[in-house]
Write an enzyme that holds these catalytic residues in place. Structure first.
Site, short mmCIF file in Angstrom:
data_model
loop_
_atom_site.label_atom_id
_atom_site.label_comp_id
_atom_site.label_asym_id
_atom_site.label_seq_id
_atom_site.Cartn_x
_atom_site.Cartn_y
_atom_site.Cartn_z
N CYS A 1 39.65 -7.14 1.46
CA CYS A 1 38.23 -7.06 1.93
C CYS A 1 36.67 -7.61 0.73
O CYS A 1 35.82 -6.84 1.41
CB CYS A 1 37.59 -6.03 2.36
SG CYS A 1 39.45 -5.07 4.13
N HIS B 1 30.89 -4.04 2.15
CA HIS B 1 31.45 -4.21 3.08
C HIS B 1 31.33 -3.03 4.41
O HIS B 1 31.27 -1.82 4.31
CB HIS B 1 32.60 -4.53 2.45
CG HIS B 1 33.78 -4.17 3.47
ND1 HIS B 1 34.20 -5.15 4.27
CD2 HIS B 1 34.58 -3.50 3.30
CE1 HIS B 1 35.66 -5.15 4.68
NE2 HIS B 1 35.84 -3.96 3.87
N ASN C 1 35.77 -4.10 10.97
CA ASN C 1 35.61 -4.80 9.71
C ASN C 1 36.65 -5.95 9.58
O ASN C 1 37.52 -6.18 9.88
CB ASN C 1 36.53 -3.52 8.79
CG ASN C 1 36.98 -4.09 8.21
OD1 ASN C 1 37.21 -4.89 7.05
ND2 ASN C 1 38.03 -2.74 7.18
#
Ligand code: UT7
Length: 319
Positions: A113, A246, A276
């Site tokens: 990520c 993020h 996500n």
């Protein structure tokens, strides 16, 4: 001193949108639980014949169009991904071919990520060094392919998508990437990982996460990521125009924004609609906010991410 400046941004989301309500028809979960714990309402899922490289090419074409850059003028392409088309070669080379570029070099970078943060820092170093003059940095993921759709602890959290940024090198400017902060700590390896791999199981595997432990570390390490970068480049919190984080969990983003003293209107949120998307979430958010006119030329933005590894970091950019 040269600066890496953002010439254009682009993004792509698959057609299929999967809501929490649809998910809860097959999984022991609820819209209410997912929204309360994560802020997520929906996510986009790639079509069965749609690969990470396909989404990346579409996002890249949008970014190149905004930048007014011919694909042949790119001399570096970096793809941040944890969901490559194949184990090898680098999916970035497939994107290079898809864009019709034959002159540059392309490689993948893995920091899960935090992949886009790491890839942007890498491209910035290459540009400053003169190893490249025009770079394409992409975050693209088909997270839906590495989910255990029977595991409610992870299946509700992720989505697919791609975002891209075209960078050019410019001298005598205060615009562009001011700097980056990167860290990893392999002690967190077992708290967030994919259960397969070529050298271990010879399978692709699915995401395994110790959610509470990851959450605890994310809050703490993101505080470090934003404070250290501001300190290093002598920027005051009040000078920031936007936080482009993020999008793992709205509660984590809110905690970072609070530390920075930034009101919610100064934070780009895409998690509610997109969940996500791992390395794709920051360039997706950046592109959305630039195209809808919220982020403007001259704005000072801070990007940050926390990921499996653990890997975390931030980029400070003057648009
Ligand atoms: O992008 C990479 C970095 N990733 C992250 O930063 C993610 C960090 N972690 C998180 O965001 C949160 O820990 C989660 C969203 C993953 C989980 O939220 P939580 O508030 O930490 O929940 P929990 O894991 O403590 O679970 C609480 C309860 C449990 O039930 P019991 O044991 O209390 O009876 C879970 O079994 O919620 C249950 N649960 C669910 N219930 C309904 C877990 N997942 C679900 C679900 N639907 N989808």
């Amino acid at each position: 001193m040269k600066r890496s400046i953002i010439l254009g941004t682009g993004s792509y989301l698959p057609k299929k949108r999967l809501t929490n309500f649809e998910l809860s028809e097959h999984l022991d979960t609820s819209h209410e639980w997912i929204v309360e714990r994560t802020g997520i309402c929906a996510r986009y899922i790639a079509a069965p014949d749609e690969f990470t490289s396909d989404m990346a090419v579409k996002a890249s074409k949008n970014a190149l169009e905004m930048a007014g850059v011919d694909p042949q003028d790119l001399d570096m392409i970096i793809l941040a991904t944890s969901t490559p088309d194949h184990t090898f070669p680098a999916t970035a080379t497939r994107i290079q071919a898809g864009l019709g570029n034959t002159k540059g070099f392309a490689f993948d970078q893995a920091a899960v990520c935090s992949g886009f943060i790491f890839a942007l820092a890498t491209a910035d170093a290459y540009l400053k060094q003169g190893m490249a003059t025009t770079a394409l940095v992409i975050g693209a993921e088909t997270m839906s392919r590495i989910l255990d759709w029977k595991d409610r602890r992870t299946a509700v959290l992720f989505g697919d998508g791609a975002g891209a940024v075209v960078l050019g090198a410019e001298s005598n400017t205060d615009k562009g990437i001011i700097g980056s902060f990167l860290r990893t700590d392999g002690c967190g390896y077992d708290d967030l990982y994919v259960t397969g791999g070529p050298s271990t199981t010879q399978t692709v595997g699915t995401i395994h996460m110790n959610g509470q432990e990851v959450f605890r570390h994310a809050i703490h390490k993101l505080e470090e990521a934003v404070e250290e970068i501001l300190k290093k480049y002598s920027i005051k919190k009040e000078e920031l125009d936007w936080l482009v984080p993020h999008q793992a969990n709205k509660r984590i983003i809110d905690a970072t924004a609070k530390k920075l003293g930034l009101p919610d209107e100064k934070v780009i949120h895409t998690g509610a609609d997109q969940a996500n998307t791992s390395a794709a979430s920051i360039p997706l958010a950046l592109d959305q906010a630039i195209r809808d006119g919220r982020i403007r030329k001259g704005d000072l933005i801070l990007c940050e991410a926390f990921a499996g590894g653990f890997a975390w970091g931030s980029n400070l950019i003057r648009i």
